[in-house]
Design a protein around this motif. Structure first.
Motif, PDB file in Angstrom:
ATOM      1  N   PRO A  19       0.798  -1.229   0.000  1.00  0.00           N
ATOM      2  CA  PRO A  19       0.000   0.000   0.000  1.00  0.00           C
ATOM      3  C   PRO A  19       0.833   1.282   0.000  1.00  0.00           C
ATOM      4  CG  PRO A  19      -0.163  -1.140   2.118  1.00  0.00           C
ATOM      5  CD  PRO A  19       0.670  -2.007   1.230  1.00  0.00           C
ATOM      6  N   GLY A  20       2.115   1.196   0.326  1.00  0.00           N
ATOM      7  CA  GLY A  20       2.933   2.403   0.444  1.00  0.00           C
ATOM      8  C   GLY A  20       3.381   2.980  -0.877  1.00  0.00           C
ATOM      9  N   THR A  21       4.152   4.066  -0.786  1.00  0.00           N
ATOM     10  CA  THR A  21       4.633   4.785  -1.960  1.00  0.00           C
ATOM     11  C   THR A  21       6.139   4.986  -1.836  1.00  0.00           C
ATOM     12  OG1 THR A  21       2.550   5.941  -2.115  1.00  0.00           O
ATOM     13  CG2 THR A  21       4.397   6.949  -3.246  1.00  0.00           C
ATOM     14  N   PHE A  22       6.831   4.661  -2.906  1.00  0.00           N
ATOM     15  CA  PHE A  22       8.291   4.668  -2.869  1.00  0.00           C
ATOM     16  C   PHE A  22       8.815   5.724  -3.847  1.00  0.00           C
ATOM     17  CE2 PHE A  22      12.221   1.802  -3.824  1.00  0.00           C
ATOM     18  CZ  PHE A  22      13.000   2.596  -3.007  1.00  0.00           C
ATOM     19  N   ILE A  23       9.350   6.815  -3.279  1.00  0.00           N
ATOM     20  CA  ILE A  23       9.848   7.926  -4.103  1.00  0.00           C
ATOM     21  C   ILE A  23      11.366   8.040  -3.913  1.00  0.00           C
ATOM     22  CG2 ILE A  23       9.743  10.424  -4.497  1.00  0.00           C
ATOM     23  CD1 ILE A  23       6.846  10.331  -3.437  1.00  0.00           C
ATOM     24  N   VAL A  24      12.077   8.074  -5.034  1.00  0.00           N
ATOM     25  CA  VAL A  24      13.539   8.127  -4.979  1.00  0.00           C
ATOM     26  C   VAL A  24      14.027   9.453  -5.556  1.00  0.00           C
ATOM     27  CG1 VAL A  24      15.656   7.081  -5.906  1.00  0.00           C
ATOM     28  CG2 VAL A  24      13.765   5.612  -5.162  1.00  0.00           C
ATOM     29  N   LEU A  25      15.058  10.023  -4.917  1.00  0.00           N
ATOM     30  CA  LEU A  25      15.731  11.191  -5.498  1.00  0.00           C
ATOM     31  C   LEU A  25      17.095  10.743  -6.005  1.00  0.00           C
ATOM     32  CD1 LEU A  25      13.506  12.586  -3.683  1.00  0.00           C
ATOM     33  CD2 LEU A  25      14.967  14.594  -3.839  1.00  0.00           C
ATOM     34  N   GLU A  26      17.372  11.060  -7.254  1.00  0.00           N
ATOM     35  CA  GLU A  26      18.640  10.670  -7.876  1.00  0.00           C
ATOM     36  C   GLU A  26      19.331  11.907  -8.419  1.00  0.00           C
ATOM     37  OE1 GLU A  26      20.199   7.882  -8.023  1.00  0.00           O
ATOM     38  OE2 GLU A  26      18.804   6.187  -8.083  1.00  0.00           O
ATOM     39  N   GLY A  27      20.610  11.742  -8.741  1.00  0.00           N
ATOM     40  CA  GLY A  27      21.341  12.850  -9.358  1.00  0.00           C
ATOM     41  C   GLY A  27      22.825  12.722  -9.104  1.00  0.00           C
ATOM     42  N   GLY A  28      23.595  13.602  -9.727  1.00  0.00           N
ATOM     43  CA  GLY A  28      25.040  13.590  -9.547  1.00  0.00           C
ATOM     44  C   GLY A  28      25.429  14.220  -8.213  1.00  0.00           C
ATOM     45  N   GLU A  29      26.721  14.379  -8.026  1.00  0.00           N
ATOM     46  CA  GLU A  29      27.242  14.951  -6.773  1.00  0.00           C
ATOM     47  C   GLU A  29      26.739  16.395  -6.609  1.00  0.00           C
ATOM     48  OE1 GLU A  29      29.121  12.770  -4.980  1.00  0.00           O
ATOM     49  OE2 GLU A  29      28.781  11.412  -6.661  1.00  0.00           O
ATOM     50  N   GLY A  30      26.348  16.732  -5.396  1.00  0.00           N
ATOM     51  CA  GLY A  30      25.941  18.103  -5.100  1.00  0.00           C
ATOM     52  C   GLY A  30      24.697  18.569  -5.830  1.00  0.00           C
ATOM     53  N   SER A  31      23.872  17.614  -6.274  1.00  0.00           N
ATOM     54  CA  SER A  31      22.672  18.028  -7.013  1.00  0.00           C
ATOM     55  C   SER A  31      21.566  18.503  -6.053  1.00  0.00           C
ATOM     56  CB  SER A  31      22.162  16.889  -7.904  1.00  0.00           C
ATOM     57  OG  SER A  31      21.996  15.711  -7.163  1.00  0.00           O
ATOM     58  N   GLY A  32      21.754  18.283  -4.766  1.00  0.00           N
ATOM     59  CA  GLY A  32      20.803  18.805  -3.779  1.00  0.00           C
ATOM     60  C   GLY A  32      19.774  17.799  -3.299  1.00  0.00           C
ATOM     61  N   LYS A  33      20.058  16.514  -3.452  1.00  0.00           N
ATOM     62  CA  LYS A  33      19.084  15.485  -3.054  1.00  0.00           C
ATOM     63  C   LYS A  33      18.775  15.538  -1.557  1.00  0.00           C
ATOM     64  CE  LYS A  33      21.853  12.449  -4.928  1.00  0.00           C
ATOM     65  NZ  LYS A  33      22.466  12.703  -3.692  1.00  0.00           N
ATOM     66  N   THR A  34      19.849  15.612  -0.754  1.00  0.00           N
ATOM     67  CA  THR A  34      19.653  15.595   0.703  1.00  0.00           C
ATOM     68  C   THR A  34      18.826  16.807   1.133  1.00  0.00           C
ATOM     69  OG1 THR A  34      21.830  14.585   0.811  1.00  0.00           O
ATOM     70  CG2 THR A  34      20.899  15.347   2.888  1.00  0.00           C
ATOM     71  N   THR A  35      19.171  17.955   0.563  1.00  0.00           N
ATOM     72  CA  THR A  35      18.435  19.191   0.870  1.00  0.00           C
ATOM     73  C   THR A  35      16.960  19.027   0.507  1.00  0.00           C
ATOM     74  OG1 THR A  35      20.418  20.420   0.246  1.00  0.00           O
ATOM     75  CG2 THR A  35      18.362  21.675   0.352  1.00  0.00           C
ATOM     76  N   TYR A  57      -4.404   4.239   6.616  1.00  0.00           N
ATOM     77  CA  TYR A  57      -3.307   3.355   7.059  1.00  0.00           C
ATOM     78  C   TYR A  57      -2.729   3.944   8.343  1.00  0.00           C
ATOM     79  CZ  TYR A  57      -3.645   1.697   2.265  1.00  0.00           C
ATOM     80  OH  TYR A  57      -4.101   1.197   1.080  1.00  0.00           O
ATOM     81  N   PRO A  58      -3.275   3.544   9.527  1.00  0.00           N
ATOM     82  CA  PRO A  58      -2.867   4.183  10.783  1.00  0.00           C
ATOM     83  C   PRO A  58      -1.369   4.060  11.082  1.00  0.00           C
ATOM     84  CG  PRO A  58      -4.831   2.830  11.090  1.00  0.00           C
ATOM     85  CD  PRO A  58      -4.349   2.555   9.711  1.00  0.00           C
ATOM     86  N   HIS A  59      -0.697   3.046  10.508  1.00  0.00           N
ATOM     87  CA  HIS A  59       0.739   2.903  10.789  1.00  0.00           C
ATOM     88  C   HIS A  59       1.607   3.625   9.762  1.00  0.00           C
ATOM     89  CE1 HIS A  59      -0.200   0.158  13.968  1.00  0.00           C
ATOM     90  NE2 HIS A  59      -0.912  -0.586  13.147  1.00  0.00           N
ATOM     91  N   ALA A  60       0.967   4.290   8.800  1.00  0.00           N
ATOM     92  CA  ALA A  60       1.746   4.949   7.745  1.00  0.00           C
ATOM     93  C   ALA A  60       2.554   6.118   8.308  1.00  0.00           C
ATOM     94  CB  ALA A  60       0.816   5.456   6.646  1.00  0.00           C
ATOM     95  N   GLU A  61       3.798   6.218   7.837  1.00  0.00           N
ATOM     96  CA  GLU A  61       4.671   7.324   8.239  1.00  0.00           C
ATOM     97  C   GLU A  61       5.330   7.874   6.982  1.00  0.00           C
ATOM     98  OE1 GLU A  61       7.319   6.461  11.852  1.00  0.00           O
ATOM     99  OE2 GLU A  61       6.771   4.492  11.095  1.00  0.00           O
ATOM    100  N   ILE A  62       5.986   9.026   7.126  1.00  0.00           N
ATOM    101  CA  ILE A  62       6.855   9.476   6.038  1.00  0.00           C
ATOM    102  C   ILE A  62       8.280   9.179   6.509  1.00  0.00           C
ATOM    103  CG2 ILE A  62       7.642  11.430   4.661  1.00  0.00           C
ATOM    104  CD1 ILE A  62       4.848  12.667   5.268  1.00  0.00           C
ATOM    105  N   LEU A  63       8.971   8.363   5.752  1.00  0.00           N
ATOM    106  CA  LEU A  63      10.299   7.916   6.172  1.00  0.00           C
ATOM    107  C   LEU A  63      11.335   8.362   5.150  1.00  0.00           C
ATOM    108  CD1 LEU A  63       9.265   4.272   7.101  1.00  0.00           C
ATOM    109  CD2 LEU A  63       9.733   6.134   8.699  1.00  0.00           C
ATOM    110  N   THR A  64      12.477   8.818   5.647  1.00  0.00           N
ATOM    111  CA  THR A  64      13.565   9.139   4.711  1.00  0.00           C
ATOM    112  C   THR A  64      14.727   8.190   4.960  1.00  0.00           C
ATOM    113  OG1 THR A  64      14.601  10.748   6.138  1.00  0.00           O
ATOM    114  CG2 THR A  64      12.947  11.583   4.647  1.00  0.00           C
ATOM    115  N   THR A  65      15.341   7.783   3.870  1.00  0.00           N
ATOM    116  CA  THR A  65      16.447   6.844   3.979  1.00  0.00           C
ATOM    117  C   THR A  65      17.396   7.091   2.816  1.00  0.00           C
ATOM    118  OG1 THR A  65      17.000   4.502   4.216  1.00  0.00           O
ATOM    119  CG2 THR A  65      15.166   5.017   2.743  1.00  0.00           C
ATOM    120  N   ARG A  66      18.490   6.316   2.760  1.00  0.00           N
ATOM    121  CA  ARG A  66      19.465   6.576   1.686  1.00  0.00           C
ATOM    122  C   ARG A  66      20.228   5.309   1.339  1.00  0.00           C
ATOM    123  NH1 ARG A  66      24.484   9.629   4.753  1.00  0.00           N
ATOM    124  NH2 ARG A  66      24.850   8.011   6.283  1.00  0.00           N
TER     125      ARG A  66
END
Ligand code: T5A
Length: 244
Positions: A19-35, A57-66
């Motif tokens: 049921p969740g949603t998986f969003i990825v940020l990609e790019g080269g060095e210093g492209s600002g993904k972490t920001t 979905y009562p257990h749904a959270e927004i999670l960041t990872t790398r």
């Protein structure tokens, strides 16, 4: 043409099974993904849409990872991968396998469980980085990388990948201003140009999954583009949540 086993693994509509949603940020060095991941996390958490999601979905959270480094084992692998002081030269295939090991651990112990409980997972880099860096950057066989990505992910693909695209020299300048460079950041300008070309090819190959974001702009303007694209996709994926 009969699809290969890898094709069928990669084409598995994995998100339909979670049921969740998986969003990825990609790019080269210093492209600002972490920001931008931090900003996207705050923006989504404050959005009325997220309250509706939590009602479903009562257990749904927004999670960041790398990647690399989204798990304790992954953090140990990350240290080996990015260590700029090692006397030993890391071989390209060893590098490829370490990124795959980090990913296999991340998918099974963190990403898939989070998606099953309905969370929105925002991930800094995923499979496209391996294609761009180890494939286009290092010149390793793209078919081999595709197979390895399929094994490491068990078929889990992103629902949406935002490719933060910025001129290589501008991105590297940003990272230099921040402090010392890691092993990958120290690679040649040519290497980073090939990585960018790799992301270009991927965006062209998968236009539905990968959306280019102009990351040369000010952080606020980049965030605005990211929010627009993410909200358009969320409305498609969860049509009953529209106009909260
Ligand atoms: N890798 C990874 C592979 O080779 N294969 C793989 O399969 C995977 C998964 C990871 C390294 O591993 C490689 C790629 C990488 O080389 P990392 O430390 O996680 O190492 O490196 P990055 O992901 O590149 O992280 P960075 O922190 O270096 O870059 P970000 O996250 O893109 O950029 P960010 O947000 O930290 O910003 C960098 C600087 O720029 C400023 C920020 O304030 C910061 O100082 N900045 C801006 N300045 C001007 N305008 C903007 N719009 C700005 N946005 C941010």
């Amino acid at each position: 043409m009969i699809p290969s086993r890898v094709d069928s693994l990669l084409n598995t509509p994995e998100r339909r099974r979670t049921p969740g949603t998986f969003i990825v940020l990609e790019g080269g060095e210093g492209s600002g993904k972490t920001t931008q991941i931090k900003r996207l996390d705050c923006w989504l958490a404050a959005h009325p849409w997220f309250q509706i999601l939590q009602a479903h979905y009562p257990h749904a959270e927004i999670l960041t990872t790398r990647e690399p480094g989204g798990t304790p084992i992954g953090q140990a692998i990350r240290k080996v991968l990015l260590d700029q002081n090692s006397d030993e030269v890391m071989q390209d295939r060893a590098e490829l396998l370490l990124y795959a090991a980090d990913r296999a651990q991340h998918v099974e112990s963190y990403l898939r469980p989070a998606l099953i409980q309905g969370s929105i997972v925002l991930c800094d880099r995923y499979t496209d980085s391996t294609v761009a860096y180890q494939g286009y950057g290092r010149g390793l066989d793209l078919g081999l990388i595709e197979q390895l990505n399929a094994i490491a992910t068990g078929g889990l693909q992103s629902d949406l990948t935002l490719w933060l695209d910025v001129d290589v020299e501008i991105g590297l300048q940003r990272t230099k201003q921040r402090g010392s460079l890691d092993r990958l950041e120290q690679a040649s300008l040519d290497f980073h140009q090939r990585v960018r070309a790799g992301f270009q090819v991927l965006a062209h190959q998968y236009p539905k999954r990968i959306v280019r974001i102009d990351a040369s702009l000010e952080p606020d303007q980049v965030a605005q583009q990211v929010q627009t694209v993410v909200m358009e996709h969320l409305q498609q994926w969860y049509p009953s949540f529209s106009n909260p």
